[in-house]
Design a protein around this motif. Structure first.
Motif, PDB file in Angstrom:
ATOM      1  N   ALA A  32      -8.106  -0.082 -11.802  1.00 52.14           N
ATOM      2  CA  ALA A  32      -7.493  -0.667 -10.602  1.00 52.14           C
ATOM      3  C   ALA A  32      -6.883  -2.019 -10.960  1.00 52.14           C
ATOM      4  O   ALA A  32      -7.497  -2.824 -11.659  1.00 52.14           O
ATOM      5  CB  ALA A  32      -8.530  -0.838  -9.510  1.00 52.14           C
ATOM      6  N   VAL A  33      -5.659  -2.235 -10.497  1.00 50.44           N
ATOM      7  CA  VAL A  33      -4.943  -3.489 -10.749  1.00 50.44           C
ATOM      8  C   VAL A  33      -4.465  -4.030  -9.414  1.00 50.44           C
ATOM      9  O   VAL A  33      -3.901  -3.291  -8.600  1.00 50.44           O
ATOM     10  CB  VAL A  33      -3.745  -3.254 -11.700  1.00 50.44           C
ATOM     11  CG1 VAL A  33      -2.979  -4.535 -11.936  1.00 50.44           C
ATOM     12  CG2 VAL A  33      -4.212  -2.654 -13.006  1.00 50.44           C
ATOM     13  N   ASP A  34      -4.691  -5.309  -9.181  1.00 50.46           N
ATOM     14  CA  ASP A  34      -4.189  -5.939  -7.958  1.00 50.46           C
ATOM     15  C   ASP A  34      -2.697  -6.216  -8.110  1.00 50.46           C
ATOM     16  O   ASP A  34      -2.269  -6.880  -9.049  1.00 50.46           O
ATOM     17  CB  ASP A  34      -4.922  -7.259  -7.686  1.00 50.46           C
ATOM     18  CG  ASP A  34      -6.374  -7.019  -7.315  1.00 50.46           C
ATOM     19  OD1 ASP A  34      -6.654  -5.957  -6.716  1.00 50.46           O
ATOM     20  OD2 ASP A  34      -7.208  -7.882  -7.615  1.00 50.46           O
TER      21      ASP A  34
ATOM     22  N   PRO B  61       0.651  -7.852  -6.370  1.00 50.74           N
ATOM     23  CA  PRO B  61       1.095  -8.714  -5.279  1.00 50.74           C
ATOM     24  C   PRO B  61       2.194  -8.029  -4.463  1.00 50.74           C
ATOM     25  O   PRO B  61       2.736  -6.998  -4.870  1.00 50.74           O
ATOM     26  CB  PRO B  61       1.622  -9.956  -5.992  1.00 50.74           C
ATOM     27  CG  PRO B  61       2.024  -9.472  -7.334  1.00 50.74           C
ATOM     28  CD  PRO B  61       1.075  -8.355  -7.670  1.00 50.74           C
ATOM     29  N   GLU B  62       2.534  -8.602  -3.366  1.00 47.30           N
ATOM     30  CA  GLU B  62       3.581  -8.045  -2.516  1.00 47.30           C
ATOM     31  C   GLU B  62       4.914  -8.095  -3.257  1.00 47.30           C
ATOM     32  O   GLU B  62       5.299  -9.119  -3.798  1.00 47.30           O
ATOM     33  CB  GLU B  62       3.689  -8.848  -1.218  1.00 47.30           C
ATOM     34  CG  GLU B  62       4.674  -8.267  -0.240  1.00 47.30           C
ATOM     35  CD  GLU B  62       4.678  -9.012   1.076  1.00 47.30           C
ATOM     36  OE1 GLU B  62       5.687  -8.881   1.770  1.00 47.30           O
ATOM     37  OE2 GLU B  62       3.697  -9.695   1.386  1.00 47.30           O
TER      38      GLU B  62
END
Length: 102
Positions: free
Chosen positions: A5-7, A9-10
């Protein structure tokens, strides 16, 4: 297959995100494949890549060993290693008789 899982950004439409991730459970050589799936509420995308990882040091050692074997065989002229000693030790029992030519 493991998921990481990788965050993210918008992102605006047409935006690009670059990054790296280290994976500890990959083998050191062979065919390596990765697939990335990005999904949002209204859209999604999937990309996959495959790379071949070659163990260069063992391949170099194998090539050097094969080259040395080939050079040694070429130097011997296709003979086995001990065949020249065995052939030189054989002494004929009698001399050939000369042929009379008229």
């Amino acid at each position: 297959m493991d998921d990481v899982a990788v965050d993210v950004p918008e992102l605006l439409p047409g935006g690009v995100l670059s990054g790296t991730t280290e994976l500890d459970s990959l083998p050191p050589y062979g065919k390596l494949s990765a697939r990335m799936t990005v999904s949002a509420e209204d859209a999604g995308a999937e990309v996959s890549r495959t790379v071949w990882s070659v163990p260069w040091l063992p391949m170099l050692l194998l090539a050097l060993a094969a080259s040395a074997w080939w050079a040694r065989r070429r130097h011997l002229g296709g003979r086995w290693f001990f065949s020249s000693r065995a052939q030189s030790a054989v002494v004929p029992d009698s001399e050939p008789e000369p042929i009379a030519v008229r």
